[in-house]
Scaffold this motif. Structure first.
Motif, PDB file in Angstrom:
ATOM      1  N   THR A 243       0.831  -1.209   0.000  1.00 29.90           N
ATOM      2  CA  THR A 243       0.000   0.000   0.000  1.00 29.90           C
ATOM      3  C   THR A 243       0.863   1.256   0.000  1.00 29.90           C
ATOM      4  O   THR A 243       0.501   2.268  -0.607  1.00 29.90           O
ATOM      5  CB  THR A 243      -0.941  -0.026   1.217  1.00 29.90           C
ATOM      6  OG1 THR A 243      -1.587  -1.296   1.246  1.00 29.90           O
ATOM      7  CG2 THR A 243      -1.986   1.054   1.143  1.00 29.90           C
ATOM      8  N   SER A 244       2.020   1.200   0.657  1.00 29.47           N
ATOM      9  CA  SER A 244       2.900   2.368   0.696  1.00 29.47           C
ATOM     10  C   SER A 244       3.552   2.632  -0.656  1.00 29.47           C
ATOM     11  O   SER A 244       4.199   3.659  -0.842  1.00 29.47           O
ATOM     12  CB  SER A 244       3.972   2.202   1.780  1.00 29.47           C
ATOM     13  OG  SER A 244       3.368   2.217   3.050  1.00 29.47           O
ATOM     14  N   ARG A 245       3.409   1.707  -1.599  1.00 23.95           N
ATOM     15  CA  ARG A 245       3.951   1.933  -2.950  1.00 23.95           C
ATOM     16  C   ARG A 245       2.956   2.690  -3.841  1.00 23.95           C
ATOM     17  O   ARG A 245       3.269   3.020  -4.983  1.00 23.95           O
ATOM     18  CB  ARG A 245       4.277   0.602  -3.633  1.00 23.95           C
ATOM     19  CG  ARG A 245       5.429  -0.147  -2.997  1.00 23.95           C
ATOM     20  CD  ARG A 245       6.765   0.471  -3.344  1.00 23.95           C
ATOM     21  NE  ARG A 245       7.881  -0.270  -2.774  1.00 23.95           N
ATOM     22  CZ  ARG A 245       9.112   0.187  -2.685  1.00 23.95           C
ATOM     23  NH1 ARG A 245       9.397   1.394  -3.132  1.00 23.95           N
ATOM     24  NH2 ARG A 245      10.067  -0.534  -2.170  1.00 23.95           N
ATOM     25  N   LEU A 246       1.745   2.918  -3.333  1.00 22.84           N
ATOM     26  CA  LEU A 246       0.747   3.634  -4.149  1.00 22.84           C
ATOM     27  C   LEU A 246       1.124   5.101  -4.246  1.00 22.84           C
ATOM     28  O   LEU A 246       1.339   5.767  -3.225  1.00 22.84           O
ATOM     29  CB  LEU A 246      -0.638   3.525  -3.508  1.00 22.84           C
ATOM     30  CG  LEU A 246      -1.305   2.151  -3.522  1.00 22.84           C
ATOM     31  CD1 LEU A 246      -2.497   2.128  -2.567  1.00 22.84           C
ATOM     32  CD2 LEU A 246      -1.758   1.789  -4.938  1.00 22.84           C
ATOM     33  N   ASN A 247       1.222   5.608  -5.457  1.00 26.39           N
ATOM     34  CA  ASN A 247       1.479   7.026  -5.641  1.00 26.39           C
ATOM     35  C   ASN A 247       0.190   7.813  -5.437  1.00 26.39           C
ATOM     36  O   ASN A 247      -0.908   7.251  -5.429  1.00 26.39           O
ATOM     37  CB  ASN A 247       2.053   7.276  -7.040  1.00 26.39           C
ATOM     38  CG  ASN A 247       3.528   6.919  -7.113  1.00 26.39           C
ATOM     39  OD1 ASN A 247       4.281   7.206  -6.186  1.00 26.39           O
ATOM     40  ND2 ASN A 247       3.944   6.283  -8.201  1.00 26.39           N
ATOM     41  N   HIS A 248       0.360   9.126  -5.291  1.00 26.97           N
ATOM     42  CA  HIS A 248      -0.791  10.013  -5.070  1.00 26.97           C
ATOM     43  C   HIS A 248      -1.380  10.507  -6.388  1.00 26.97           C
ATOM     44  O   HIS A 248      -0.650  10.715  -7.362  1.00 26.97           O
ATOM     45  CB  HIS A 248      -0.343  11.228  -4.244  1.00 26.97           C
ATOM     46  CG  HIS A 248      -1.306  12.362  -4.305  1.00 26.97           C
ATOM     47  ND1 HIS A 248      -2.369  12.479  -3.442  1.00 26.97           N
ATOM     48  CD2 HIS A 248      -1.385  13.428  -5.156  1.00 26.97           C
ATOM     49  CE1 HIS A 248      -3.063  13.568  -3.744  1.00 26.97           C
ATOM     50  NE2 HIS A 248      -2.481  14.169  -4.790  1.00 26.97           N
ATOM     51  N   SER A 249      -2.696  10.694  -6.413  1.00 31.05           N
ATOM     52  CA  SER A 249      -3.320  11.431  -7.516  1.00 31.05           C
ATOM     53  C   SER A 249      -4.443  12.284  -6.936  1.00 31.05           C
ATOM     54  O   SER A 249      -5.070  11.906  -5.936  1.00 31.05           O
ATOM     55  CB  SER A 249      -3.898  10.469  -8.562  1.00 31.05           C
ATOM     56  OG  SER A 249      -4.709  11.199  -9.464  1.00 31.05           O
ATOM     57  N   CYS A 250      -4.690  13.445  -7.564  1.00 27.55           N
ATOM     58  CA  CYS A 250      -5.804  14.295  -7.124  1.00 27.55           C
ATOM     59  C   CYS A 250      -7.119  13.778  -7.710  1.00 27.55           C
ATOM     60  O   CYS A 250      -8.188  14.343  -7.462  1.00 27.55           O
ATOM     61  CB  CYS A 250      -5.537  15.746  -7.507  1.00 27.55           C
ATOM     62  SG  CYS A 250      -4.027  16.357  -6.739  1.00 27.55           S
ATOM     63  N   SER A 251      -7.056  12.721  -8.518  1.00 30.30           N
ATOM     64  CA  SER A 251      -8.244  11.981  -8.963  1.00 30.30           C
ATOM     65  C   SER A 251      -7.986  10.501  -8.655  1.00 30.30           C
ATOM     66  O   SER A 251      -7.838   9.690  -9.562  1.00 30.30           O
ATOM     67  CB  SER A 251      -8.467  12.140 -10.474  1.00 30.30           C
ATOM     68  OG  SER A 251      -8.526  13.491 -10.818  1.00 30.30           O
ATOM     69  N   PRO A 252      -7.900  10.160  -7.370  1.00 30.93           N
ATOM     70  CA  PRO A 252      -7.471   8.800  -7.010  1.00 30.93           C
ATOM     71  C   PRO A 252      -8.463   7.759  -7.481  1.00 30.93           C
ATOM     72  O   PRO A 252      -9.669   8.019  -7.555  1.00 30.93           O
ATOM     73  CB  PRO A 252      -7.430   8.841  -5.480  1.00 30.93           C
ATOM     74  CG  PRO A 252      -8.379   9.928  -5.096  1.00 30.93           C
ATOM     75  CD  PRO A 252      -8.297  10.953  -6.189  1.00 30.93           C
ATOM     76  N   ASN A 253      -7.958   6.555  -7.802  1.00 32.25           N
ATOM     77  CA  ASN A 253      -8.887   5.496  -8.223  1.00 32.25           C
ATOM     78  C   ASN A 253      -8.990   4.363  -7.201  1.00 32.25           C
ATOM     79  O   ASN A 253      -9.692   3.395  -7.416  1.00 32.25           O
ATOM     80  CB  ASN A 253      -8.534   4.955  -9.620  1.00 32.25           C
ATOM     81  CG  ASN A 253      -7.092   4.484  -9.713  1.00 32.25           C
ATOM     82  OD1 ASN A 253      -6.448   4.271  -8.697  1.00 32.25           O
ATOM     83  ND2 ASN A 253      -6.595   4.302 -10.932  1.00 32.25           N
ATOM     84  N   VAL A 254      -8.252   4.479  -6.084  1.00 26.56           N
ATOM     85  CA  VAL A 254      -8.436   3.501  -5.004  1.00 26.56           C
ATOM     86  C   VAL A 254      -8.571   4.232  -3.668  1.00 26.56           C
ATOM     87  O   VAL A 254      -8.229   5.412  -3.555  1.00 26.56           O
ATOM     88  CB  VAL A 254      -7.255   2.494  -4.906  1.00 26.56           C
ATOM     89  CG1 VAL A 254      -7.062   1.730  -6.191  1.00 26.56           C
ATOM     90  CG2 VAL A 254      -5.963   3.168  -4.462  1.00 26.56           C
ATOM     91  N   TYR A 255      -9.083   3.535  -2.666  1.00 28.62           N
ATOM     92  CA  TYR A 255      -9.114   4.078  -1.306  1.00 28.62           C
ATOM     93  C   TYR A 255      -8.827   2.936  -0.345  1.00 28.62           C
ATOM     94  O   TYR A 255      -8.975   1.763  -0.696  1.00 28.62           O
ATOM     95  CB  TYR A 255     -10.481   4.726  -0.987  1.00 28.62           C
ATOM     96  CG  TYR A 255     -11.603   3.727  -0.873  1.00 28.62           C
ATOM     97  CD1 TYR A 255     -12.308   3.314  -1.999  1.00 28.62           C
ATOM     98  CD2 TYR A 255     -11.956   3.184   0.361  1.00 28.62           C
ATOM     99  CE1 TYR A 255     -13.321   2.387  -1.901  1.00 28.62           C
ATOM    100  CE2 TYR A 255     -12.978   2.259   0.462  1.00 28.62           C
ATOM    101  CZ  TYR A 255     -13.647   1.861  -0.670  1.00 28.62           C
ATOM    102  OH  TYR A 255     -14.651   0.932  -0.562  1.00 28.62           O
ATOM    103  N   GLY A 256      -8.390   3.311   0.843  1.00 30.08           N
ATOM    104  CA  GLY A 256      -8.026   2.277   1.807  1.00 30.08           C
ATOM    105  C   GLY A 256      -8.851   2.379   3.075  1.00 30.08           C
ATOM    106  O   GLY A 256      -9.394   3.445   3.386  1.00 30.08           O
ATOM    107  N   SER A 257      -8.959   1.269   3.789  1.00 33.46           N
ATOM    108  CA  SER A 257      -9.647   1.288   5.087  1.00 33.46           C
ATOM    109  C   SER A 257      -9.013   0.263   6.024  1.00 33.46           C
ATOM    110  O   SER A 257      -8.507  -0.765   5.583  1.00 33.46           O
ATOM    111  CB  SER A 257     -11.139   1.012   4.915  1.00 33.46           C
ATOM    112  OG  SER A 257     -11.326  -0.206   4.246  1.00 33.46           O
TER     113      SER A 257
END
Ligand SMILES: C[S@@+](CC[C@H](N)C(=O)[O-])C[C@H]1O[C@@H](n2cnc3c(N)ncnc32)[C@H](O)[C@@H]1O
Length: 430
Positions: A243-257
């Motif tokens: 999960t820490s390898r996920l880059n950021h986007s201001c239009s993200p296509n995933v979310y975490g919980s």
């Protein structure tokens, strides 16, 4: 990336338990005398921690509730005092007991509370098969990519943290955060510690000698996670292998919980994702995604990178305002109106619907809703709460017009977004 620090609700409470800890593993008591509790002398990570400055800033006094001492609130300085008296201690441990996957630095009592939960931990839920791969990213460094088409809501990654550390970490005199992280790493299974050490440090790109490399990795890769929601409301920084390898986007296509029972973090698709697309998370709070690009860049600056996502690189010719900024401004205005005056908006809408003399307004309402949905589509933010509002308005309008097909179409879309929002709300996100 201390994403959690920006992402979490600013009103989150901090509680520290004082349940006595069995002396099973090394526990670190703070012995700093009360008289020398000048906050400056402590190395404490806070919301404001700037990775490029090495580590930490002086904490502002926060209210911390210590329930077992009568629930009285105390400031960070008073917390130091309680630590110096041995009322609150720290524990270094690895959990869960059977796999030791996570190196944990806890305040006393957290481990006991976790172990006391019936059937804790439950098995980690199974994610969908073969749906991602790690590869070089045009955004920066490595990233996670969809290896096949992924459906909205699909469970992509589930994993236990490599390491967790309290957000309100108090460092005993003579010990740096770097030393403490090293101590946690030494307790961890070597393969898990190696995975932590292999993660990115956003200061490395600057070249040269980097002070406190483990703190750099912590700052670059940690999420705010409420380890024991509802019981011991305290945010922890958690670092993950994938999960820490996920880059950021201001239009993200995933979310975490976070799921406390399985002690794991789940990553799901916010929308349908095509094979080859990069999976991106948001390092910003949901509402900040509607700020103009320049303001988002300011928030991200502290994390030492300039966002290269499409909405941040959408520069109009001749310095025209970015189309994305114009879209997001209108969306933000509507989002605030809908979320802050929800009941009023629904009441007025219902009154308008019930009034046969207001036919013209119904058409305008439909056009406005379609326009907002189009903007959300352009900004790729179709899972937002504002979408659910528009779908339900459109469904009601179609029912009044006795257009069953249309009503069914909007109801199904509202249900899809509703399901996503439900999972996110349960996980404390909007
Ligand atoms: C948590 S790491 C993400 C994974 C990282 N790319 C890697 O190689 O492990 C955060 C770092 O990735 C880079 N990054 C993430 N999102 C980015 C974006 N939208 N634009 C540019 N760089 C980004 C930045 O260097 C940031 O400090």
């Amino acid at each position: 990336m201390r994403r959690g620090f920006l992402n979490k609700d600013a009103s989150a409470k901090h509680k520290v338990t004082t349940v006595p800890s069995p002396a099973v593993e090394p526990s670190v008591a703070v012995t700093k005398p009360a008289a020398s509790l000048a906050a400056k002398s402590y190395n404490v990570p806070t919301v404001e921690a700037f990775p490029e400055k090495g580590s930490v800033k002086v904490p502002s006094p926060k209210s911390i509730v210590i329930p077992h001492t009568g629930g009285n609130e105390c400031t960070t300085e008073e917390l130091y005092l309680k630590m110096s008296r041995g009322v609150v201690k720290r524990t270094i441990t690895c959990l869960p007991p059977n796999t030791m996957e996570t190196g944990c630095l806890f305040f006393t009592g957290v481990k006991e509370r976790l172990l006391a939960r019936p059937s804790w931990p439950s098995p980690v839920p199974k994610a969908a098969q073969n749906c991602y791969r790690i590869d070089g990213s045009s955004l920066g460094g490595l990233g996670v990519f969809a290896a096949r088409n992924i459906k909205m809501g699909e469970l992509i990654i589930v994993e236990r943290p490599l390491l967790t550390i309290p957000e309100d970490m108090c460092i005993e005199p003579g010990k740096s955060l770097e030393q403490l992280v090293q101590e946690v790493l030494m307790q961890m299974p070597p393969d898990r510690a190696a995975q932590f050490r292999a993660l990115d440090d956003c200061r490395r790109n600057g070249g040269g000698f980097v002070k406190d490399p483990m703190v750099g990795i912590l700052n670059t890769n940690s999420f705010g996670v409420d380890i024991l929601p509802g019981d011991l409301d305290m945010f922890y920084c958690a670092v993950f292998n994938l999960t820490s390898r996920l880059n950021h986007s201001c239009s993200p296509n995933v979310y975490g919980s976070w799921n406390v029972q399985s002690f794991s973090y789940s990553v799901r698709a916010r929308r349908d994702i095509s094979a080859g697309e990069e999976l991106t998370n948001s390092y910003l709070h949901r509402s900040s995604l509607f700020f103009p690009c320049a303001q988002r860049a300011e928030l991200l600056e502290r994390y030492n990178f300039k966002c290269k996502c499409p909405s941040c690189t959408d520069v109009g010719p001749g310095h025209r305002p970015r189309q994305s900024d114009t879209n997001r401004k209108l969306l933000m205005f509507n989002r605030i109106r809908l979320t802050e005056q929800e009941e009023k908006v629904h009441r007025e809408f219902q009154k308008m619907i019930d009034d046969p003399k207001r036919e013209g307004e119904k058409q305008k309402q439909e056009n406005d809703a379609l326009h907002l949905l189009d903007l959300l589509e352009q900004e790729r933010l179709v899972d937002d709460v504002i979408c659910a509002f528009q779908y339900s308005f459109l469904c009601k309008l179609a029912l009044v017009a006795k257009d069953e097909n249309k009503a069914r179409k909007w109801a199904l879309k509202a249900a899809d977004v509703g399901r996503l929002l439900q999972v996110r709300t349960a996980a404390g996100q909007k």
